[in-house]
Design a protein around this motif. Sequence first.
Motif, short mmCIF file in Angstrom:
data_model
loop_
_atom_site.label_atom_id
_atom_site.label_comp_id
_atom_site.label_asym_id
_atom_site.label_seq_id
_atom_site.Cartn_x
_atom_site.Cartn_y
_atom_site.Cartn_z
N ASN A 374 21.39 3.17 34.61
CA ASN A 374 21.19 1.78 35.02
C ASN A 374 19.82 1.29 34.58
OD1 ASN A 374 23.69 1.63 36.30
ND2 ASN A 374 22.86 2.41 38.24
N ILE A 375 19.71 -0.01 34.34
CA ILE A 375 18.45 -0.57 33.88
C ILE A 375 17.38 -0.44 34.94
CG2 ILE A 375 17.28 -2.73 33.25
CD1 ILE A 375 19.74 -3.60 31.79
N MET A 376 16.24 0.10 34.54
CA MET A 376 15.05 0.15 35.37
C MET A 376 14.06 -0.91 34.86
SD MET A 376 15.19 2.58 37.73
CE MET A 376 13.46 2.89 38.08
N VAL A 377 13.40 -1.57 35.79
CA VAL A 377 12.35 -2.54 35.46
C VAL A 377 11.06 -2.05 36.09
CG1 VAL A 377 11.59 -4.93 35.58
CG2 VAL A 377 14.02 -4.40 35.46
N SER A 378 10.02 -1.90 35.28
CA SER A 378 8.72 -1.44 35.79
C SER A 378 7.64 -2.41 35.35
CB SER A 378 8.38 -0.04 35.27
OG SER A 378 9.26 0.92 35.81
N ARG A 379 6.83 -2.80 36.30
CA ARG A 379 5.66 -3.62 35.96
C ARG A 379 4.52 -2.68 35.57
NH1 ARG A 379 2.80 -8.53 39.40
NH2 ARG A 379 1.33 -9.11 37.75
N LEU A 380 3.84 -3.00 34.45
CA LEU A 380 2.81 -2.13 33.91
C LEU A 380 1.43 -2.77 34.04
CD1 LEU A 380 4.55 -1.12 30.54
CD2 LEU A 380 4.69 0.05 32.75
N ASP A 381 0.43 -1.91 34.18
CA ASP A 381 -0.96 -2.36 34.09
C ASP A 381 -1.32 -2.39 32.60
OD1 ASP A 381 -4.07 -1.41 35.75
OD2 ASP A 381 -3.72 -2.68 34.02
N PRO A 382 -1.60 -3.56 32.02
CA PRO A 382 -1.86 -3.62 30.57
C PRO A 382 -3.11 -2.87 30.15
CG PRO A 382 -2.34 -5.73 31.62
CD PRO A 382 -1.66 -4.88 32.65
N ARG A 383 -4.01 -2.57 31.09
CA ARG A 383 -5.25 -1.86 30.74
C ARG A 383 -5.06 -0.35 30.71
NH1 ARG A 383 -8.50 -4.57 35.54
NH2 ARG A 383 -6.54 -3.89 36.45
N THR A 384 -4.10 0.16 31.49
CA THR A 384 -3.90 1.61 31.57
C THR A 384 -2.49 2.04 31.21
OG1 THR A 384 -3.28 1.53 33.91
CG2 THR A 384 -5.64 1.72 33.39
N LEU A 385 -1.54 1.09 31.18
CA LEU A 385 -0.12 1.35 30.97
C LEU A 385 0.50 2.18 32.10
CD1 LEU A 385 0.14 1.87 27.11
CD2 LEU A 385 0.89 -0.09 28.48
N GLU A 386 -0.16 2.24 33.22
CA GLU A 386 0.40 2.88 34.40
C GLU A 386 1.47 1.99 35.02
OE1 GLU A 386 -3.46 5.49 35.91
OE2 GLU A 386 -2.79 3.75 37.03
N VAL A 387 2.49 2.61 35.58
CA VAL A 387 3.55 1.88 36.27
C VAL A 387 3.05 1.46 37.65
CG1 VAL A 387 5.85 2.03 37.26
CG2 VAL A 387 5.40 3.06 35.02
N LEU A 388 3.07 0.15 37.90
CA LEU A 388 2.61 -0.37 39.18
C LEU A 388 3.73 -0.40 40.20
CD1 LEU A 388 0.46 -3.38 37.88
CD2 LEU A 388 -0.29 -1.06 38.46
N GLN A 389 4.94 -0.73 39.77
CA GLN A 389 6.09 -0.77 40.67
C GLN A 389 7.36 -0.77 39.83
OE1 GLN A 389 5.96 -3.99 43.50
NE2 GLN A 389 7.81 -3.37 44.58
N SER A 390 8.42 -0.21 40.37
CA SER A 390 9.68 -0.11 39.63
C SER A 390 10.85 -0.56 40.49
CB SER A 390 9.92 1.33 39.15
OG SER A 390 8.93 1.74 38.23
N TRP A 391 11.90 -1.05 39.82
CA TRP A 391 13.11 -1.49 40.48
C TRP A 391 14.32 -0.95 39.71
CZ3 TRP A 391 8.81 -4.30 39.64
CH2 TRP A 391 8.22 -4.95 40.73
N ASP A 392 15.34 -0.50 40.44
CA ASP A 392 16.61 -0.09 39.85
C ASP A 392 17.57 -1.26 40.00
OD1 ASP A 392 18.76 2.85 40.18
OD2 ASP A 392 19.04 0.98 39.08
#
Length: 482
Positions: A374-392
């Motif tokens: 299933n599609i996952m959506v993750s918001r990224l920190d553009p400075r570190t590319l760390e995942v801030l939050q994810s949704w299924d």
Amino acid sequence: MSVPMLKIGAVLSTMAMVTNWMSQTLPSLVGLNGTIVSPDGTHERIISGLYPGSEEGWQVYSTASDPDGRCVCTVVAPARNLCKRDPRNRQLRLLTEQVQNVSQSMEVVDLRTSRDLQYVRDSEPLLRGVDGRLHTYVASPRTLTSRGLQELKGQMSQLRPLLSVVEQYRLDLQTLATLRMELLNLSIILTAIQEEVGAYDYEELQQRVLLLETRLHSCMNKLGCGRLTAVSNPITVRASGSRFGSWMTDAMIPSSESRVWSMDGYYKGRRVLEYRTMGDFTKGQNFVQHLLPHPWAGTGHVVYNGSLYYNKHQSNILVQYHFRSRSVLLQRSLSGAGYNNTFPYSWGGSSDIDLMADETGLWAVYTSIPNAGNIMVSRLDPRTLEVLQSWDTGFPKRSAGEAFMICGTLYVTNSHLAGAKVHFAYNTNTSTYEYTDIPFHNQYSHISMMDYNPRERALYTWNNGHQVLYNVTLFHVIQSDG
């Protein structure tokens, strides 16, 4: 109890009307539509891309290629000291007439908006009546049962947000009046040009046009985010490259930055072409080349704040490449994400990881084995590319043609072929989804890239070797807390 929302589309409709007139009328007036043959012999269909050169006596101050969605003001005027007998003088007269027609259309919208406002005003007595009855019953509790009292309280709570909506309508009417006055001023300016070609201060004209454009953008930005309700007809900007690829402008930096980037193919590509302007891109000229140190996979790239973010070939590693320094600033693995055609879109093409941006930031759309494709959506920190939050989202990625983000909502198409439509929407703000039915014309029948640009409020697509734009209509939602 949920707070009701009143949806206001009047101002957005006005913006669409103005830009629709500009895009449909200006090209026919000054000959912006046409077909050219590129140096390599391929034919390119150009819309709003071929501007008469200075040798022909024309100056273009800003460009608009959108039929019904973006607030962009365009003025085409003859160069200084042009003879009044020039045939283009007649075109200016036609342009003036069209501006007057737009003003009349805006008056109609103004009247319609006033009618809607009157409807809201008519609701105010109901609110006050319910509130008065409630006070009466509170003063004399014997006249009302406990259940009836609770029902009246609920009704009053539902009606109370109408007061703030009334005030918002008044502000929107003021905005419409301001836009109407600006267009009247533009009509006066063009009349003066017609009467005295060559003697007008064109620098002042340019500044006034830019000011109008700024105000239109400001009005649109004040409306904020909204829900996607329509996608315009396609605007073919260019025909170039292979069947698959991606092209884009920066999704974040100010509108004064007009560079365009093109990345042909989806497999092990490394060459990124950077064009100075959209006009240069349509003509295939004035570009520089960036040779990426690591090849890319898929077409899900995005340019955000001067950097290219892309998926490294045969990996789930995200790469940030800075254009100005021509160097890689950052690499980070997107943990658990499938790659190398494990979970692509329906068209394949190593489209496992799709990077995109909207009004709220940088996003990654992908899937993994644990969440069953299933599609996952993750918001990224553009400075570190760390995942801030994810949704299924619960939507199978292999059933999706393409996807894009608008205002924190993921929109998914049901196919990449002819007959495709926006079929599914997942709102990350509320963690809820809905099935939609928003059609759009897939003119060349094979979309391999579809990304939203929040700065321009347009969809960029790569469709079977054609670079195509769509404008979007967003339904503005005003939400008031009771």
